[in-house]
Structures are given as structure tokens and as C-alpha cells.
Design an enzyme around this catalytic site. Sequence first.
Site, PDB file in Angstrom:
ATOM      1  CG  HIS A 292      -8.359  -3.115  -2.033  1.00 41.89           C
ATOM      2  ND1 HIS A 292      -9.302  -2.502  -2.820  1.00 41.89           N
ATOM      3  CD2 HIS A 292      -8.172  -2.305  -0.964  1.00 41.89           C
ATOM      4  CE1 HIS A 292      -9.666  -1.359  -2.254  1.00 41.89           C
ATOM      5  NE2 HIS A 292      -9.009  -1.215  -1.121  1.00 41.89           N
TER       6      HIS A 292
ATOM      7  CG  ASP B 184      -2.029   0.996   1.137  1.00 42.15           C
ATOM      8  OD1 ASP B 184      -3.193   0.580   1.170  1.00 42.15           O
ATOM      9  OD2 ASP B 184      -1.747   2.211   1.024  1.00 42.15           O
ATOM     10  CB  ILE B 185       1.051   4.129  -2.323  1.00 43.46           C
ATOM     11  CG1 ILE B 185       2.240   4.942  -2.813  1.00 43.46           C
ATOM     12  CG2 ILE B 185      -0.188   4.978  -2.188  1.00 43.46           C
ATOM     13  CD1 ILE B 185       3.428   4.134  -3.237  1.00 43.46           C
TER      14      ILE B 185
ATOM     15  CG  HIS C 150      -6.358  -2.747   3.540  1.00 43.73           C
ATOM     16  ND1 HIS C 150      -5.611  -1.625   3.273  1.00 43.73           N
ATOM     17  CD2 HIS C 150      -7.581  -2.505   3.008  1.00 43.73           C
ATOM     18  CE1 HIS C 150      -6.352  -0.737   2.620  1.00 43.73           C
ATOM     19  NE2 HIS C 150      -7.563  -1.242   2.440  1.00 43.73           N
TER      20      HIS C 150
HETATM   21  P1  5GP Z   1      -9.834   1.449   0.483  1.00 47.31           P
HETATM   22  O1  5GP Z   1     -10.431   1.398  -0.909  1.00 47.31           O
HETATM   23  O2  5GP Z   1      -9.599   0.081   1.050  1.00 47.31           O
HETATM   24  O3  5GP Z   1     -10.608   2.332   1.400  1.00 47.31           O
HETATM   25  O4  5GP Z   1      -8.406   2.126   0.350  1.00 47.31           O
HETATM   26  C1  5GP Z   1      -7.605   1.941  -0.793  1.00 47.31           C
HETATM   27  C2  5GP Z   1      -6.163   1.722  -0.395  1.00 47.31           C
HETATM   28  O5  5GP Z   1      -5.398   1.656  -1.585  1.00 47.31           O
HETATM   29  C3  5GP Z   1      -5.579   2.838   0.459  1.00 47.31           C
HETATM   30  O6  5GP Z   1      -4.966   2.272   1.610  1.00 47.31           O
HETATM   31  C4  5GP Z   1      -4.568   3.520  -0.456  1.00 47.31           C
HETATM   32  O7  5GP Z   1      -3.430   3.971   0.222  1.00 47.31           O
HETATM   33  C5  5GP Z   1      -4.234   2.431  -1.457  1.00 47.31           C
HETATM   34  N1  5GP Z   1      -3.913   2.970  -2.765  1.00 47.31           N
HETATM   35  C6  5GP Z   1      -4.674   3.832  -3.476  1.00 47.31           C
HETATM   36  N2  5GP Z   1      -4.091   4.122  -4.657  1.00 47.31           N
HETATM   37  C7  5GP Z   1      -2.947   3.402  -4.685  1.00 47.31           C
HETATM   38  C8  5GP Z   1      -1.897   3.276  -5.655  1.00 47.31           C
HETATM   39  O8  5GP Z   1      -1.906   3.878  -6.723  1.00 47.31           O
HETATM   40  N3  5GP Z   1      -0.865   2.457  -5.332  1.00 47.31           N
HETATM   41  C9  5GP Z   1      -0.823   1.758  -4.174  1.00 47.31           C
HETATM   42  N4  5GP Z   1       0.229   0.967  -3.957  1.00 47.31           N
HETATM   43  N5  5GP Z   1      -1.789   1.854  -3.229  1.00 47.31           N
HETATM   44  C10 5GP Z   1      -2.829   2.678  -3.493  1.00 47.31           C
END
Ligand code: 5GP
Length: 130
Positions: free
Chosen positions: A93, A29-30, A95
Site C-alpha cells: 500500500h 486510512d483509519i 500512503h
Molecule cells: P503500514 O503497514 O504501512 O505500516 O501501516 C498500515 C496502515 O494501514 C496504517 O496506517 C493503518 O492505520 C492502516 N490500517 C490498518 N488496518 C486498517 C483497516 O482495517 N482499515 C483502514 N482503512 N486502514 C487500516
Amino acid sequence: MATIFSRIVAGEIPCYKVAENDEFFAFLDINPVAMGHTLVIPKQEIDYIFDIDDALLGRMMAFAKRVAKAQEAVIPCKRVGVAVMGLEVPHAHIHLIPIQKESDMYFGGKKLTLTQEEFADVAAKIAAAF
Ligand code: 5GP
């Protein structure tokens, strides 16, 4: 239009890759909440995790388990915490977060700031243990 995660799988957007097979992809995660915070995705674009069919979801969890075992092997932690939200990116996804305590799973706080070298190093260590 392809999701940002599909573009990562395609190599159009860079990532710190941890593991891959023909169905799933794992990468850091970035904006990590803890060191080694990894996302596991299906290569097939499915938005909501509970729309994934049972067999694929089972294989996705088995793949995530292998990633978690690799994280445990190289990152000091008590457990690997599991979370699914999907509010930000419409591509299912999981985590996987190495944790010492419950508060390490807190998504609303300040994220870790890692250098490119630190990201690359932890990704390589997890990948080697996978
Ligand atoms: P969620 O959809 O589970 O609420 O959060 C999406 C997750 O994806 C976040 O933790 C965010 O940091 C990660 N994320 C979003 N865009 C990118 C990206 O372009 N690259 C990576 N490696 N992680 C990402």
C-alpha cells in the site's frame, strides 16, 4: 487467508472508499496522520511493494497520481506526501498524505480523531474530484 485489505476490497470490512478501477483500490486510512490520508493498494495480494512487477507498479503509481491530484483539488495542502512502509499490513500500500509541512508526515505521533461524518465527507470530496 485474505489480508484485511483484500477483505476491504471484497466489502467484508467497511471503509471510506475514495477510488477504484479493475486493478487498484483507494480508501481512507483509519488512523490518519493528516486530513485525507489515503491508502492505494493493488487488488492482487502482494505483500512487498518492490515484489510488484514493473508494469503493474507503474500503473499503480499512475493511479496514485490521479488520487493525489484529487486530494490536492479538495484539501488545502502544499503537496501530497508519499510513503511506503508496510510493516503492519502484509498487502502492498502507498500512503498518500496531504501535507503543509514535513512534520505532517510523522507516523509516530498522535493520529487525527475524525467522526464518521468527517471521514465520509472527505472521502466523498476526493472521490468526486477523482
Ligand atoms: P503500514 O503497514 O504501512 O505500516 O501501516 C498500515 C496502515 O494501514 C496504517 O496506517 C493503518 O492505520 C492502516 N490500517 C490498518 N488496518 C486498517 C483497516 O482495517 N482499515 C483502514 N482503512 N486502514 C487500516
